[in-house]
Scaffold this motif. Structure first.
Motif, PDB file in Angstrom:
ATOM      1  N   LYS A   1     -42.133 -71.235 -52.848  1.00  0.00           N
ATOM      2  CA  LYS A   1     -41.925 -69.851 -52.776  1.00  0.00           C
ATOM      3  C   LYS A   1     -42.996 -68.896 -51.883  1.00  0.00           C
ATOM      4  O   LYS A   1     -42.705 -67.832 -51.785  1.00  0.00           O
TER       5      LYS A   1
ATOM      6  N   ASN B   1     -40.625 -67.884 -48.588  1.00  0.00           N
ATOM      7  CA  ASN B   1     -40.089 -66.614 -48.521  1.00  0.00           C
ATOM      8  C   ASN B   1     -40.579 -65.562 -49.164  1.00  0.00           C
ATOM      9  O   ASN B   1     -40.095 -64.745 -49.748  1.00  0.00           O
TER      10      ASN B   1
ATOM     11  N   ARG C   1     -35.918 -63.401 -45.679  1.00  0.00           N
ATOM     12  CA  ARG C   1     -35.251 -64.056 -46.724  1.00  0.00           C
ATOM     13  C   ARG C   1     -33.834 -64.462 -46.428  1.00  0.00           C
ATOM     14  O   ARG C   1     -33.409 -65.243 -46.723  1.00  0.00           O
TER      15      ARG C   1
ATOM     16  N   TYR D   1     -31.514 -69.600 -50.219  1.00  0.00           N
ATOM     17  CA  TYR D   1     -32.263 -70.036 -51.618  1.00  0.00           C
ATOM     18  C   TYR D   1     -31.568 -70.315 -52.444  1.00  0.00           C
ATOM     19  O   TYR D   1     -30.562 -70.018 -53.044  1.00  0.00           O
TER      20      TYR D   1
ATOM     21  N   GLY E   1     -34.685 -63.543 -53.660  1.00  0.00           N
ATOM     22  CA  GLY E   1     -35.074 -64.650 -52.798  1.00  0.00           C
ATOM     23  C   GLY E   1     -34.040 -64.937 -51.911  1.00  0.00           C
ATOM     24  O   GLY E   1     -34.184 -65.271 -50.730  1.00  0.00           O
TER      25      GLY E   1
ATOM     26  N   GLY F   1     -32.437 -61.994 -50.442  1.00  0.00           N
ATOM     27  CA  GLY F   1     -32.762 -61.241 -49.535  1.00  0.00           C
ATOM     28  C   GLY F   1     -31.920 -59.946 -50.023  1.00  0.00           C
ATOM     29  O   GLY F   1     -31.729 -58.941 -49.044  1.00  0.00           O
TER      30      GLY F   1
END
Lengths: 243, 538
Positions: A50, A53, A79, A84, B440, B442
């Protein structure tokens, strides 16, 4: 390329003691490579991932993505370049499969048509036909299907990088096996630079080009499957024998 | 049957009164504005029969004998509400009692027993402190009294309050809340006579009579002009040691108003000394027991007293009176729909404003969690203020005044908490893993709010709006106390007249309205809930 250089993350634990969740870890993941971080729970592997990002900020050390310090990137853009995938899929329950996958495209200003085409091809890639799955809600999917949608969503903006947090950990062995095959297939096609966190060393051997073993915040060893299997480190030995 | 020591104006006293008052009249009514004023005079009354009758007599008398226009605000909830409205211009005239003026408004603590002395002192202090004038009294003294069933009093040999003190440990007292708490009410009486009742209860006064009949209570407070004394075969016990102060009724108005309406003082003087306790009892009885309308009773009174100019008086005498029972029912049938609309409008505006205010506030509070307890605390404190008190607090606020706006403000304040709390918990309660997923991937904080947190909080927020609306529909029945209308008008009037049908005519639609709105909002809630959040499809 993803680089961690002497990265440390400390938490203030109970009794005001400093807990080193990540302890001077340095590693490199070359473009197109998959690094599997393996360790017991609490070993710091998820924390280390973690940091990339910036869901977690390091206490000291430097993290570079694409050769640039992550702190110099625009956070949102950083990101969006890094897909993810979460353990239980992390799908938004109020959105359909198509809406979940298309959300980032929509946020990025794509047209409806562009988004729709992207969603279709991603669903096709994870073997879920758009016609029968596009309008379903996450509650209407099995665990394996949710995980596939999670992967498709992570790939929606075609990012260069992929972070995966125990993506197959909650699945039954048969489904997991199937998804391993699909993952390798996708990896062949899209060539993402990936960090995958797992607690299953067999999974790491199957999926990883590079395997990093973590224990109590430290990176015990990093290397190929062969390097790990040849290791004489007692902790790695115990991991191998528990399989 | 009444306390013989209670003041009844004799002819001598009357002459003294008139003399003194005419002097005062010359004193105060000086600069009369020359031009006619078109703004209507607001005549108000408190929420009991006598106040309404007297208010209505004043209103009709002004209408019939001058060109002034009159707006009625009958049945306002309590002394301070009326008085604060009079001070702030929401009301121009209402009937007040000297005892109330002395103790409740002026907050004088020393005891006073002489009626004329009381009147003059109160009048002077009102002029000095409030620039409000006490005009000539109606003549009757509506003092507090203590009453019980006549049969029971006889059986126990209770004739006066000293007798009552001996038997009090075997008796239950049920009195109005105002009487229970005012210094010159029960607390003073209790000390003065050494009363120790087996049980003391505060209750809505109109409920005390049926409670006496069913012997749930044995003793209650009454007004000495109470028409219910006859109706329920009650006896008012003699105040043998002189505890109760005089309560002489008189119209009161701002001195400024008397200047603006130069004929007003003379008009009100014409009503002076036309009533005695017995006469007032009869008028109260006509409304409370015979079911006559206030307006009808007031009209009869004005006719009997020859207060109408001859030409108009004749014509109104030949007009046949409608049967009072049917006229009240007809009014209800015509009005009930209007009242429902009024009720829904009040509630709708208040809840609408509460949504506009509390929803964004809830979002802000959910983001900056440190201010959460403060905002929720304030909203929670507002919620604990009794509804009637909150309504009363709104009246002196500039721009609100008496009626609609004050009621909306109070309902709005009540509606805030459920919406604020549910917005806050709805947003703060979104699964942390989903927020991390969104972050995460974005999404910006704003995008997370709009695309993740708010949609997931919709069911909780809708439930808050639903709670607020149902509460508001209930509280809005109290809006009638401050003259804002709604279904409460029927309920409050029914309570005063002890008319169960009338109470139910207001209460049943209010309850049905709450159920109907609740279920339709329930449907909206289901419709607004994202499909993925409801149970999975088979």
């Amino acid at each position: 390329m993803i680089e961690l250089i002497e990265v440390t993350k400390t938490y203030i634990g109970p009794n005001q003691t400093n807990i080193r969740a990540v302890d001077s870890v340095s590693l490199q993941v070359e473009d197109g490579q998959t690094l599997c971080l393996i360790g017991t729970s609490g070993s710091g592997k998820t924390t280390a991932m973690k940091l990339v990002n910036r869901l977690i900020e390091p206490t000291s050390g430097t993290i570079r993505v694409n050769g640039r310090d992550v702190r110099e990137h625009d956070l949102i853009q950083l990101r969006r370049q890094i897909g993810y995938v979460l353990q239980f899929g992390g799908l938004f329950p109020h959105q359909t499969v198509a809406e979940n996958i298309g959300l980032l495209c929509q946020m990025d200003g794509w047209t409806k048509q562009q988004t729709l085409e992207r969603v279709r091809s991603l669903l096709h890639m994870v073997n879920l036909p758009y016609e029968s799955y596009g309008s379903r809600y996450p509650v209407e999917l099995s665990g394996g299907q949710r995980q596939r949608v999670g992967v498709a969503r992570a790939l929606s903006l075609d990012p260069q990088y992929l972070l995966m947090d125990e993506p197959f950990g909650a699945l039954d062995p048969i489904t997991r096996h199937q998804l391993h095959d699909e993952f390798l297939e996708i990896k062949q096609k899209v060539q993402k630079t990936t960090i995958l966190v797992t607690h299953d060393i067999k999974e790491a051997f199957i999926l990883g080009d590079l395997i990093g073993v973590m224990d109590q915040g430290r990176l015990v060893q990093i290397g190929s499957t062969e390097d790990i299997q040849a290791s004489t480190d007692p902790f790695i030995q115990s991991l191998l024998h528990n399989v | 049957m009444y306390n013989p020591l209670i003041y009844i104006p004799s002819y001598t006293a009357r002459a003294v009164w008139v003399g003194l008052l005419s002097i005062c009249g010359i004193h105060v009514g000086l600069p009369a504005a020359a031009q006619e004023i078109s703004r209507p005079l607001v005549v108000a009354s408190k929420n009991f029969t006598e106040s309404r009758i007297l208010g209505e007599i004043i209103a009709q008398h002004i209408e019939q004998n001058s060109t002034y226009k009159v707006v009625r605000k009958h049945g306002l909830g309590g002394t301070l509400l009326c008085f604060s409205a009079l001070q702030h211009g929401g009301v121009d005239i209402y009937v007040e009692y000297t005892g109330t003026g002395w103790a409740t408004i002026l907050k004088n603590s020393q005891k006073i027993t002489d009626p004329l002395q009381t009147f003059l002192l109160v009048q002077r202090q009102f002029r000095e402190q409030y620039a409000i004038e006490w005009l000539a009294p109606f003549g009757h003294n509506n003092s507090y009294g203590i009453a019980m069933l006549e049969s029971k009093a006889k059986a126990m040999g209770i004739r006066n309050l000293s007798d009552l003190a001996k038997h009090a440990p075997n008796l239950k007292l049920g009195v109005s809340l105002e009487f229970l708490h005012r210094a010159d009410g029960y607390p003073g009486l209790q000390q003065f006579y050494g009363l120790n009742f087996a049980q003391v209860r505060g209750m809505e006064h109109s409920l005390a009579y049926p409670a006496l009949q069913s012997e749930e209570v044995d003793v209650t407070d009454v007004y000495t002009t109470d028409g219910n004394l006859k109706r329920y075969a009650l006896v008012a016990l003699t105040d043998d040691q002189l505890f109760f102060p005089p309560y002489t009724a008189a119209p009161i108005a701002r001195i400024q108003t008397l200047r603006e309406y130069p004929k007003l003082r003379k008009l009100l003087q014409q009503l002076a000394f036309r009533l005695s306790e017995e006469r007032m009892q009869t008028l109260n009885f006509a409304v409370e027991d015979q079911g006559l309308d206030f307006a009808v009773v007031a009209k009869h009174f004005i006719q009997e007293e020859n207060l109408i100019p001859r030409n108009r008086g004749v014509s109104s005498q030949i007009t046949p009176e409608p049967d009072p029972a049917t006229s009240i029912l007809q009014v209800q049938n015509d009005q009930i729909l209007n009242l429902i609309v009024e009720h829904l409008t009040l509630t709708g505006i208040a809840v609408g404003l509460a949504i506009i205010f509390a929803l964004p506030l809830g979002i802000i509070v959910a983001r900056y969690k440190s201010i959460g307890p403060i905002a929720l605390g304030i909203a929670g404190v507002i919620q604990t203020i009794p509804s009637l008190a909150l309504l009363a607090l709104m009246i002196p606020i500039p721009g609100l005044g008496l009626g609609y706006n004050a009621a909306i403000a109070a309902l709005f304040l009540y509606a805030i908490l459920p919406i604020l709390r549910n917005t806050y918990t709805g947003i703060a309660g979104v699964d942390a893993q989903l927020i991390e997923a969104a972050r995460g991937l974005g999404l910006t904080e704003r995008q997370i709010l709009w695309h993740v947190q708010l949609p997931l909080a919709v069911p909780t927020i809708m439930a808050g709006i639903r709670t607020s609306t149902v509460i508001s529909i209930g509280v809005a029945t109290l809006a009638a106390f401050i003259g804002a209308g709604g279904l409460g008008e029927l309920i409050i009037t029914g309570l005063q007249l002890n008319d169960h049908t009338l109470v139910l005519t207001g209460a049943i639609p209010a309850a049905l309205l709450a159920l109907l709105v609740d279920s339709s909002l329930g449907l909206t809630e289901r419709w607004a809930t994202p499909r993925g959040l409801s149970s999975p499809a088979p």
